[in-house]
Design a protein around this motif. Structure first.
Motif, PDB file in Angstrom:
ATOM      1  N   LEU A  25       0.822  -1.205   0.000  1.00 58.87           N
ATOM      2  CA  LEU A  25       0.000   0.000   0.000  1.00 58.87           C
ATOM      3  C   LEU A  25       0.855   1.254   0.000  1.00 58.87           C
ATOM      4  O   LEU A  25       0.509   2.250  -0.626  1.00 58.87           O
ATOM      5  N   GLY A  29       0.483   3.673  -2.940  1.00 60.39           N
ATOM      6  CA  GLY A  29      -0.147   4.851  -2.392  1.00 60.39           C
ATOM      7  C   GLY A  29       0.615   6.126  -2.692  1.00 60.39           C
ATOM      8  O   GLY A  29       0.078   7.217  -2.585  1.00 60.39           O
ATOM      9  N   SER A  34      -0.212   4.864  -8.814  1.00 63.21           N
ATOM     10  CA  SER A  34      -1.406   4.198  -9.336  1.00 63.21           C
ATOM     11  C   SER A  34      -1.738   4.701 -10.736  1.00 63.21           C
ATOM     12  O   SER A  34      -2.164   3.925 -11.596  1.00 63.21           O
TER      13      SER A  34
ATOM     14  N   ALA B  22      -7.250   6.502  -6.410  1.00 66.31           N
ATOM     15  CA  ALA B  22      -5.880   6.918  -6.123  1.00 66.31           C
ATOM     16  C   ALA B  22      -5.819   7.699  -4.824  1.00 66.31           C
ATOM     17  O   ALA B  22      -4.894   7.531  -4.025  1.00 66.31           O
ATOM     18  N   VAL B  24      -7.829   7.427  -2.240  1.00 65.04           N
ATOM     19  CA  VAL B  24      -7.977   6.468  -1.145  1.00 65.04           C
ATOM     20  C   VAL B  24      -6.655   5.766  -0.877  1.00 65.04           C
ATOM     21  O   VAL B  24      -6.225   5.622   0.270  1.00 65.04           O
ATOM     22  N   LEU B  25      -5.990   5.348  -1.940  1.00 61.14           N
ATOM     23  CA  LEU B  25      -4.714   4.660  -1.786  1.00 61.14           C
ATOM     24  C   LEU B  25      -3.677   5.563  -1.150  1.00 61.14           C
ATOM     25  O   LEU B  25      -2.851   5.106  -0.367  1.00 61.14           O
ATOM     26  N   GLU B  26      -3.733   6.860  -1.485  1.00 59.50           N
ATOM     27  CA  GLU B  26      -2.756   7.774  -0.895  1.00 59.50           C
ATOM     28  C   GLU B  26      -2.984   7.935   0.590  1.00 59.50           C
ATOM     29  O   GLU B  26      -2.043   8.169   1.352  1.00 59.50           O
ATOM     30  N   VAL B  28      -4.564   5.508   2.757  1.00 59.63           N
ATOM     31  CA  VAL B  28      -4.214   4.275   3.487  1.00 59.63           C
ATOM     32  C   VAL B  28      -2.770   3.875   3.233  1.00 59.63           C
ATOM     33  O   VAL B  28      -2.215   3.054   3.968  1.00 59.63           O
ATOM     34  N   GLY B  29      -2.153   4.454   2.193  1.00 62.38           N
ATOM     35  CA  GLY B  29      -0.770   4.131   1.899  1.00 62.38           C
ATOM     36  C   GLY B  29       0.207   4.870   2.787  1.00 62.38           C
ATOM     37  O   GLY B  29       1.374   4.489   2.882  1.00 62.38           O
ATOM     38  N   LYS B  30      -0.248   5.920   3.443  1.00 56.09           N
ATOM     39  CA  LYS B  30       0.641   6.652   4.339  1.00 56.09           C
ATOM     40  C   LYS B  30       1.080   5.748   5.474  1.00 56.09           C
ATOM     41  O   LYS B  30       0.348   4.875   5.917  1.00 56.09           O
TER      42      LYS B  30
END
Lengths: 113, 113
Positions: A25, A29, A34, B22, B24-26, B28-30
């Motif tokens: 992720l 992320g 992405s 993208a 959302v991924l940014e 949860v990717g943190k």
DNA sequence: CTGGATCCCTATCGATACTG
DNA sequence: CAGTATCGATAGGGATCCAG
């Protein structure tokens, strides 16, 4: 109205898997990641093609991200020995699998926006 | 040996959905985000409980991330007017749905590690 | 117990220019 | 075409201390 949620699934995954999932992720992320993978999934395989199909992406950041994605095993860099040299980027099987695993996110955003 | 991949699914989702995915991924990717959500999915609902169940997480970063997750609609902050004041954090329905949508990632990491 | 306030360092990133 | 080099700005994040 909301989807059936099986939160209990996360009780079952061991911590090592969670650690690795978090790592994945953190990679996808990052900004641009992405978008780059998506552009490639949609057929862009040359540096310039990817660059122009992701809005506001600079060549510097594309080069950086491509290296990261390659390192993560998601992207393959293929050099074609012509004159001048041609380079193609392709998703690996792993990269395609990741993209498929990311697919439910699209459903999520559709439900909540 | 590899999983069947339906990459073509991404051809169907429109750009707006991809943009939101993208985003959302940014989030949860943190760093720490997924760990915090996981700890909550596993039952931790107090600041200190979450803090201690995510290794190396400082209270500062927990506070920062909780605010982000709350702002993203994934987490609810519930203040219980006792003396002293009690605070509980719970996943929203949206947060639980996101975690469920993230579930395939666990399968992915299992396949490729 | 649940954070907020500071300090300060580092990584990241955007802009720009340049090259085989 | 496919990148690299350099620079300066900013945001992220750890350490620490403090407070209601």
């Amino acid at each position: 109205m909301t989807t059936p949620v099986k939160l209990s699934d996360w009780q079952r995954v061991d911590d090592e898997e969670c650690r690795q999932a978090a790592q994945v992720l953190e990679i996808v992320g990052k900004r641009w990641s992405s978008g780059i993978l998506l552009a490639m999934a949609r057929g862009a395989d040359r540096f310039t093609a990817i660059n122009t199909s992701v809005r506001d992406l600079t060549s510097r950041m594309l080069a950086v991200r491509l290296r990261e994605l390659e390192h993560a095993g998601l992207v393959d860099r293929v050099v074609i020995p012509t004159m001048p040299v041609g380079v193609r980027y392709r998703l690996t099987a792993q990269g395609r699998d990741l993209l498929a695993s990311l697919q439910p996110i699209a459903g999520y955003t559709h439900r909540w926006n």
